[in-house]
Design a protein around this motif. Structure first.
Motif, PDB file in Angstrom:
ATOM      1  N   ARG A  38       0.818  -1.220   0.000  1.00 39.12           N
ATOM      2  CA  ARG A  38       0.000   0.000   0.000  1.00 39.12           C
ATOM      3  C   ARG A  38       0.848   1.265   0.000  1.00 39.12           C
ATOM      4  NH1 ARG A  38      -4.098  -1.321   4.722  1.00 39.12           N
ATOM      5  NH2 ARG A  38      -4.846   0.748   4.232  1.00 39.12           N
ATOM      6  N   GLY A  39       2.159   1.140  -0.286  1.00 34.52           N
ATOM      7  CA  GLY A  39       3.015   2.314  -0.437  1.00 34.52           C
ATOM      8  C   GLY A  39       3.728   2.777   0.820  1.00 34.52           C
ATOM      9  N   VAL A  40       3.503   2.114   1.942  1.00 32.89           N
ATOM     10  CA  VAL A  40       4.148   2.525   3.187  1.00 32.89           C
ATOM     11  C   VAL A  40       5.658   2.335   3.105  1.00 32.89           C
ATOM     12  CG1 VAL A  40       4.343   2.055   5.668  1.00 32.89           C
ATOM     13  CG2 VAL A  40       2.087   2.133   4.578  1.00 32.89           C
ATOM     14  N   GLY A  41       6.110   1.187   2.613  1.00 33.57           N
ATOM     15  CA  GLY A  41       7.546   0.926   2.491  1.00 33.57           C
ATOM     16  C   GLY A  41       8.221   1.930   1.572  1.00 33.57           C
ATOM     17  N   ALA A  42       7.591   2.230   0.446  1.00 35.23           N
ATOM     18  CA  ALA A  42       8.165   3.208  -0.493  1.00 35.23           C
ATOM     19  C   ALA A  42       8.244   4.590   0.155  1.00 35.23           C
ATOM     20  CB  ALA A  42       7.333   3.256  -1.774  1.00 35.23           C
ATOM     21  N   ALA A  43       7.225   4.953   0.920  1.00 35.88           N
ATOM     22  CA  ALA A  43       7.244   6.251   1.609  1.00 35.88           C
ATOM     23  C   ALA A  43       8.373   6.296   2.637  1.00 35.88           C
ATOM     24  CB  ALA A  43       5.900   6.511   2.283  1.00 35.88           C
ATOM     25  N   MET A  44       8.576   5.186   3.361  1.00 34.11           N
ATOM     26  CA  MET A  44       9.673   5.151   4.335  1.00 34.11           C
ATOM     27  C   MET A  44      11.025   5.272   3.639  1.00 34.11           C
ATOM     28  SD  MET A  44       8.649   2.476   7.387  1.00 34.11           S
ATOM     29  CE  MET A  44       8.925   1.043   6.374  1.00 34.11           C
ATOM     30  N   MET A  45      11.171   4.642   2.484  1.00 34.97           N
ATOM     31  CA  MET A  45      12.448   4.711   1.764  1.00 34.97           C
ATOM     32  C   MET A  45      12.721   6.137   1.286  1.00 34.97           C
ATOM     33  SD  MET A  45      13.590   1.767   2.194  1.00 34.97           S
ATOM     34  CE  MET A  45      15.030   1.853   1.192  1.00 34.97           C
ATOM     35  N   ARG A  46      11.709   6.820   0.792  1.00 34.00           N
ATOM     36  CA  ARG A  46      11.896   8.217   0.367  1.00 34.00           C
ATOM     37  C   ARG A  46      12.272   9.088   1.563  1.00 34.00           C
ATOM     38  NH1 ARG A  46       7.316   6.861  -2.624  1.00 34.00           N
ATOM     39  NH2 ARG A  46       5.941   7.882  -1.114  1.00 34.00           N
ATOM     40  N   HIS A  47      11.605   8.871   2.677  1.00 31.71           N
ATOM     41  CA  HIS A  47      11.875   9.666   3.875  1.00 31.71           C
ATOM     42  C   HIS A  47      13.286   9.383   4.400  1.00 31.71           C
ATOM     43  CE1 HIS A  47      10.304  12.267   7.039  1.00 31.71           C
ATOM     44  NE2 HIS A  47      11.035  11.553   7.872  1.00 31.71           N
ATOM     45  N   ALA A  48      13.689   8.118   4.408  1.00 30.27           N
ATOM     46  CA  ALA A  48      15.032   7.757   4.875  1.00 30.27           C
ATOM     47  C   ALA A  48      16.101   8.408   3.998  1.00 30.27           C
ATOM     48  CB  ALA A  48      15.205   6.237   4.871  1.00 30.27           C
ATOM     49  N   ARG A  49      15.874   8.422   2.714  1.00 28.83           N
ATOM     50  CA  ARG A  49      16.820   9.061   1.789  1.00 28.83           C
ATOM     51  C   ARG A  49      16.981  10.541   2.128  1.00 28.83           C
ATOM     52  NH1 ARG A  49      16.547   8.048  -4.596  1.00 28.83           N
ATOM     53  NH2 ARG A  49      18.518   9.031  -5.119  1.00 28.83           N
ATOM     54  N   SER A  50      15.873  11.215   2.352  1.00 26.85           N
ATOM     55  CA  SER A  50      15.901  12.638   2.679  1.00 26.85           C
ATOM     56  C   SER A  50      16.599  12.893   4.012  1.00 26.85           C
ATOM     57  CB  SER A  50      14.463  13.169   2.708  1.00 26.85           C
ATOM     58  OG  SER A  50      14.442  14.495   3.139  1.00 26.85           O
ATOM     59  N   VAL A  51      16.271  12.126   5.036  1.00 30.82           N
ATOM     60  CA  VAL A  51      16.904  12.291   6.350  1.00 30.82           C
ATOM     61  C   VAL A  51      18.404  12.048   6.246  1.00 30.82           C
ATOM     62  CG1 VAL A  51      17.077  11.305   8.676  1.00 30.82           C
ATOM     63  CG2 VAL A  51      14.831  11.783   7.691  1.00 30.82           C
ATOM     64  N   ALA A  52      18.784  10.983   5.551  1.00 28.37           N
ATOM     65  CA  ALA A  52      20.203  10.642   5.422  1.00 28.37           C
ATOM     66  C   ALA A  52      20.987  11.774   4.755  1.00 28.37           C
ATOM     67  CB  ALA A  52      20.363   9.349   4.625  1.00 28.37           C
ATOM     68  N   ARG A  53      20.449  12.281   3.668  1.00 26.64           N
ATOM     69  CA  ARG A  53      21.135  13.326   2.899  1.00 26.64           C
ATOM     70  C   ARG A  53      21.050  14.686   3.580  1.00 26.64           C
ATOM     71  NH1 ARG A  53      18.070  13.333  -1.717  1.00 26.64           N
ATOM     72  NH2 ARG A  53      16.761  14.825  -0.626  1.00 26.64           N
ATOM     73  N   ASP A  54      19.843  15.120   3.908  1.00 25.41           N
ATOM     74  CA  ASP A  54      19.626  16.499   4.339  1.00 25.41           C
ATOM     75  C   ASP A  54      19.905  16.741   5.817  1.00 25.41           C
ATOM     76  OD1 ASP A  54      18.814  16.873   1.714  1.00 25.41           O
ATOM     77  OD2 ASP A  54      16.677  16.748   2.204  1.00 25.41           O
ATOM     78  N   GLU A  55      19.703  15.749   6.646  1.00 26.38           N
ATOM     79  CA  GLU A  55      19.884  15.942   8.080  1.00 26.38           C
ATOM     80  C   GLU A  55      21.170  15.326   8.620  1.00 26.38           C
ATOM     81  OE1 GLU A  55      16.397  15.043  10.390  1.00 26.38           O
ATOM     82  OE2 GLU A  55      15.085  15.625   8.726  1.00 26.38           O
ATOM     83  N   MET A  56      21.570  14.186   8.066  1.00 24.79           N
ATOM     84  CA  MET A  56      22.766  13.513   8.575  1.00 24.79           C
ATOM     85  C   MET A  56      24.001  13.776   7.716  1.00 24.79           C
ATOM     86  SD  MET A  56      21.048   9.910   9.843  1.00 24.79           S
ATOM     87  CE  MET A  56      22.492   9.323  10.746  1.00 24.79           C
ATOM     88  N   GLY A  57      23.805  14.383   6.537  1.00 18.93           N
ATOM     89  CA  GLY A  57      24.927  14.706   5.667  1.00 18.93           C
ATOM     90  C   GLY A  57      25.592  13.491   5.044  1.00 18.93           C
ATOM     91  N   LEU A  58      24.847  12.405   4.900  1.00 19.93           N
ATOM     92  CA  LEU A  58      25.409  11.204   4.287  1.00 19.93           C
ATOM     93  C   LEU A  58      25.408  11.324   2.770  1.00 19.93           C
ATOM     94  CD1 LEU A  58      23.677   8.558   6.582  1.00 19.93           C
ATOM     95  CD2 LEU A  58      26.042   9.392   6.709  1.00 19.93           C
TER      96      LEU A  58
END
Length: 186
Positions: free
Chosen positions: A117-137
């Motif tokens: 139902r798209g929950v996993g895909a939403a989590m993956m998009r959010h993880a990508r954003s957090v990793a890049r924008d907040e953690m500087g990965l």
């Protein structure tokens, strides 16, 4: 085939300190993880017996995960739908200084009631954003078990297979699976 829309009412919260993971959060993680493992999910932690598992068997892993939360090094992302836990994952920075620009996703799981139902895909998009924008990965990595179609899910999310360990995972006698190593440039 088009990607499914995310379930209406989905909220993804981030927990970055041990006290953020309240007793209720930890209890929900245990319930989800138990259901996912017992439904055949590939998220059995080290030191835990193979399925079927009980929440008690997973409790030490949940306690370790939540105890080690840190804004710079380890974040727990939890998806809820109308207040019910729908999935979660752990985003960690690599500890070694040579790889500190890289992160690892662990324990990626969607509650069996919310799969497809798209929950996993939403989590993956959010993880990508957090990793890049907040953690500087700059890069993320993960490992998945072959035979479940997981590599296709991650490919659709932009991940690339970078290696395989043939037969590295023994699910049952006579049932060896490859461990597939995947990478995502942020």
């Amino acid at each position: 085939m088009t990607a499914p829309e995310t379930v209406p009412g989905t909220v993804i919260a981030q927990h970055s300190r041990p006290h953020d993971a309240t007793a209720a959060v930890r209890q929900n993680l245990l319930a989800c993880w138990t259901a996912v493992v017992n439904a055949g999910g590939a998220v059995v932690p080290m030191g835990c017996p193979l399925p079927p598992v009980t929440p008690a068997a997973l409790r030490p892993a949940v306690e370790r995960i939540t105890r080690e939360l840190s804004p710079d090094h380890s974040r727990l992302l939890v998806a809820t739908v109308d207040g019910a836990l729908a999935g979660w994952l752990l985003l960690r920075r690599e500890a070694h200084p040579l790889a500190a620009h890289c992160g690892v996703l662990n324990h990626v799981q969607t509650d069996v009631r919310f799969r497809g139902r798209g929950v996993g895909a939403a989590m993956m998009r959010h993880a990508r954003s957090v990793a890049r924008d907040e953690m500087g990965l700059e890069r993320l990595q993960l490992a998945v078990r072959s035979g479940l179609g997981l590599e296709e899910f991650y490919r659709k999310a932009g991940w690339t297979e970078v290696g395989r360990w043939p037969g590295a995972l023994r699910v049952a006698p006579g049932d060896d699976r490859d461990e597939i190593l995947m990478s995502l440039t942020l």
